[in-house]
Design a protein around this motif. Sequence first.
Motif, PDB file in Angstrom:
ATOM      1  N   LEU A 160     -28.378  -8.320  38.081  1.00 34.08           N
ATOM      2  CA  LEU A 160     -28.749  -8.790  36.824  1.00 34.08           C
ATOM      3  C   LEU A 160     -27.667  -9.159  35.764  1.00 34.08           C
ATOM      4  O   LEU A 160     -27.867  -9.597  34.845  1.00 34.08           O
ATOM      5  CB  LEU A 160     -29.848  -7.925  36.136  1.00 34.08           C
ATOM      6  CG  LEU A 160     -31.169  -8.147  36.704  1.00 34.08           C
ATOM      7  CD1 LEU A 160     -32.126  -7.253  36.119  1.00 34.08           C
ATOM      8  CD2 LEU A 160     -31.729  -9.529  36.873  1.00 34.08           C
ATOM      9  N   ALA A 161     -26.442  -8.621  36.178  1.00 34.83           N
ATOM     10  CA  ALA A 161     -25.076  -8.857  35.453  1.00 34.83           C
ATOM     11  C   ALA A 161     -24.838 -10.294  34.946  1.00 34.83           C
ATOM     12  O   ALA A 161     -24.228 -10.324  34.060  1.00 34.83           O
ATOM     13  CB  ALA A 161     -23.857  -8.422  36.282  1.00 34.83           C
ATOM     14  N   TRP A 201     -17.393  -4.023  39.667  1.00 37.15           N
ATOM     15  CA  TRP A 201     -18.366  -4.925  39.184  1.00 37.15           C
ATOM     16  C   TRP A 201     -18.295  -4.717  37.416  1.00 37.15           C
ATOM     17  O   TRP A 201     -18.867  -5.865  37.012  1.00 37.15           O
ATOM     18  CB  TRP A 201     -19.423  -4.847  39.822  1.00 37.15           C
ATOM     19  CG  TRP A 201     -20.478  -3.825  39.371  1.00 37.15           C
ATOM     20  CD1 TRP A 201     -20.325  -2.375  39.552  1.00 37.15           C
ATOM     21  CD2 TRP A 201     -21.346  -3.632  38.408  1.00 37.15           C
ATOM     22  NE1 TRP A 201     -21.284  -1.567  39.264  1.00 37.15           N
ATOM     23  CE2 TRP A 201     -21.786  -2.364  38.165  1.00 37.15           C
ATOM     24  CE3 TRP A 201     -21.930  -4.402  37.300  1.00 37.15           C
ATOM     25  CZ2 TRP A 201     -22.972  -2.039  37.117  1.00 37.15           C
ATOM     26  CZ3 TRP A 201     -22.886  -3.981  36.560  1.00 37.15           C
ATOM     27  CH2 TRP A 201     -23.318  -2.844  36.584  1.00 37.15           C
ATOM     28  N   THR A 202     -17.959  -3.832  37.052  1.00 37.84           N
ATOM     29  CA  THR A 202     -18.192  -3.777  35.580  1.00 37.84           C
ATOM     30  C   THR A 202     -16.831  -3.941  34.791  1.00 37.84           C
ATOM     31  O   THR A 202     -16.957  -4.096  33.651  1.00 37.84           O
ATOM     32  CB  THR A 202     -18.606  -2.331  35.180  1.00 37.84           C
ATOM     33  OG1 THR A 202     -17.427  -1.133  35.706  1.00 37.84           O
ATOM     34  CG2 THR A 202     -19.868  -1.989  35.791  1.00 37.84           C
ATOM     35  N   GLU A 203     -15.723  -4.219  35.337  1.00 37.29           N
ATOM     36  CA  GLU A 203     -14.464  -4.383  34.781  1.00 37.29           C
ATOM     37  C   GLU A 203     -14.221  -5.871  34.440  1.00 37.29           C
ATOM     38  O   GLU A 203     -14.025  -6.578  35.697  1.00 37.29           O
ATOM     39  CB  GLU A 203     -13.356  -3.493  35.708  1.00 37.29           C
ATOM     40  CG  GLU A 203     -13.660  -2.156  35.863  1.00 37.29           C
ATOM     41  CD  GLU A 203     -12.665  -1.617  36.636  1.00 37.29           C
ATOM     42  OE1 GLU A 203     -11.549  -2.333  37.334  1.00 37.29           O
ATOM     43  OE2 GLU A 203     -12.904  -0.486  37.232  1.00 37.29           O
ATOM     44  N   VAL A 230     -32.915  -4.406  27.803  1.00 39.06           N
ATOM     45  CA  VAL A 230     -32.928  -3.608  28.962  1.00 39.06           C
ATOM     46  C   VAL A 230     -33.409  -4.415  30.173  1.00 39.06           C
ATOM     47  O   VAL A 230     -34.403  -4.899  30.059  1.00 39.06           O
ATOM     48  CB  VAL A 230     -33.654  -2.392  28.727  1.00 39.06           C
ATOM     49  CG1 VAL A 230     -33.350  -1.375  29.921  1.00 39.06           C
ATOM     50  CG2 VAL A 230     -33.009  -1.465  27.480  1.00 39.06           C
ATOM     51  N   ALA A 231     -32.509  -4.471  31.110  1.00 32.12           N
ATOM     52  CA  ALA A 231     -32.859  -5.261  32.360  1.00 32.12           C
ATOM     53  C   ALA A 231     -33.151  -4.240  33.488  1.00 32.12           C
ATOM     54  O   ALA A 231     -32.341  -3.239  33.723  1.00 32.12           O
ATOM     55  CB  ALA A 231     -31.614  -6.214  32.580  1.00 32.12           C
ATOM     56  N   VAL A 232     -34.291  -4.705  34.359  1.00 35.84           N
ATOM     57  CA  VAL A 232     -34.669  -3.905  35.548  1.00 35.84           C
ATOM     58  C   VAL A 232     -34.630  -4.865  36.829  1.00 35.84           C
ATOM     59  O   VAL A 232     -35.380  -5.613  36.939  1.00 35.84           O
ATOM     60  CB  VAL A 232     -36.172  -3.471  35.218  1.00 35.84           C
ATOM     61  CG1 VAL A 232     -36.646  -2.412  36.434  1.00 35.84           C
ATOM     62  CG2 VAL A 232     -36.526  -2.803  33.895  1.00 35.84           C
ATOM     63  N   HIS A 233     -33.766  -4.380  37.605  1.00 39.70           N
ATOM     64  CA  HIS A 233     -33.534  -5.153  39.039  1.00 39.70           C
ATOM     65  C   HIS A 233     -34.642  -4.901  39.827  1.00 39.70           C
ATOM     66  O   HIS A 233     -35.802  -4.247  39.558  1.00 39.70           O
ATOM     67  CB  HIS A 233     -32.358  -4.664  39.592  1.00 39.70           C
ATOM     68  CG  HIS A 233     -32.408  -3.032  40.126  1.00 39.70           C
ATOM     69  ND1 HIS A 233     -33.311  -2.835  41.112  1.00 39.70           N
ATOM     70  CD2 HIS A 233     -31.960  -1.930  39.503  1.00 39.70           C
ATOM     71  CE1 HIS A 233     -33.082  -1.263  41.390  1.00 39.70           C
ATOM     72  NE2 HIS A 233     -32.366  -0.983  40.131  1.00 39.70           N
ATOM     73  N   GLY A 234     -34.750  -5.629  41.007  1.00 41.97           N
ATOM     74  CA  GLY A 234     -36.062  -5.618  41.847  1.00 41.97           C
ATOM     75  C   GLY A 234     -35.652  -4.678  43.240  1.00 41.97           C
ATOM     76  O   GLY A 234     -34.715  -3.828  43.240  1.00 41.97           O
TER      77      GLY A 234
END
Length: 313
Positions: free
Chosen positions: A111-112, A56-58, A99-103
Amino acid sequence: MTEAPDSPAVATDASSTRTGMSRDVGRRLPQPVRAALQWMLLRGLRAPRLPHAPTWTEGRLGVGSMTPFQVCGARGQQLAAWVALPQTAYAAQPVPVVVAVHGWGANGSTLAPMVEPLVRAGIAVVLFDAANHGDSSAEAFSSLPRFAEDLAAVRNALRDHPALDTGRIALLGHSVGAAAVLLHTARNGGVRAVVSLSAFAHPREVMERWLQEHHIPRRWIGAAILEQVQEVIGERFDHIAPEHQLAHIPCPVLLVHGKQDQTVPLSDAHRLQSLLRCGELLVVGGDHDLRASLAPHADQLVRFFNTHLKAIA
């Protein structure tokens, strides 16, 4: 609408009465019953763990990959985190950061979709998995206050990053993550702007809706559950309710809520809007999960962050 109290730790008269009643019920329960109830609640307060897609990060940003790092929090929790930097970011010219905080039951990758538009605008983005979520360590339970503690740990870790200007920081959160962002900002300050996605107004009402959905009577059993939850998490609902935090948040807050949200009613967003010191409400099409619904509004969110992060303090 009841006016917001002077302090996040002060409840309205009505909620104080309800709290007193639930405390009385909780104290009257036999100790074995309370112990059994606590065991069941600890199981219920363990969020489902959503795994990350392997890659997912690539290569998803078009601006470079996300770099992983680890954060150790005050509870000993090990948090998986990732940072995406604009190409212009370096020690001599640090960039602002969101800075993002998921649920609840999600992970940082949910949140990507906001990463690429923000990075292209010259703003770094940090995603992380709260404890008991994604790739982070396991604990006995999760809670709104623990989400806020995890956010504080990540924010503290960013001070050592040479390419980030942590004096220009903004926060984004979804659902419980949004409530955690508001709680953290009210208690800690130092935040330039907040975007709150699908936030509820009061956790007691969330729990009362849960009791109703499970056909648990509010009197006696339901009251005991509400009291026990507060004992387990170590905070009173009134002290952590988003509607009691907004009076203590001076920075701009953009509330975003789905018109068709079946989890948190739109009326919660209107209540929060009425309590904002500075900010606005954006109503979008969609339900509680706003990932698809945010795409047409990404530019608006980026402009909001840009306006408050790139201005000279």
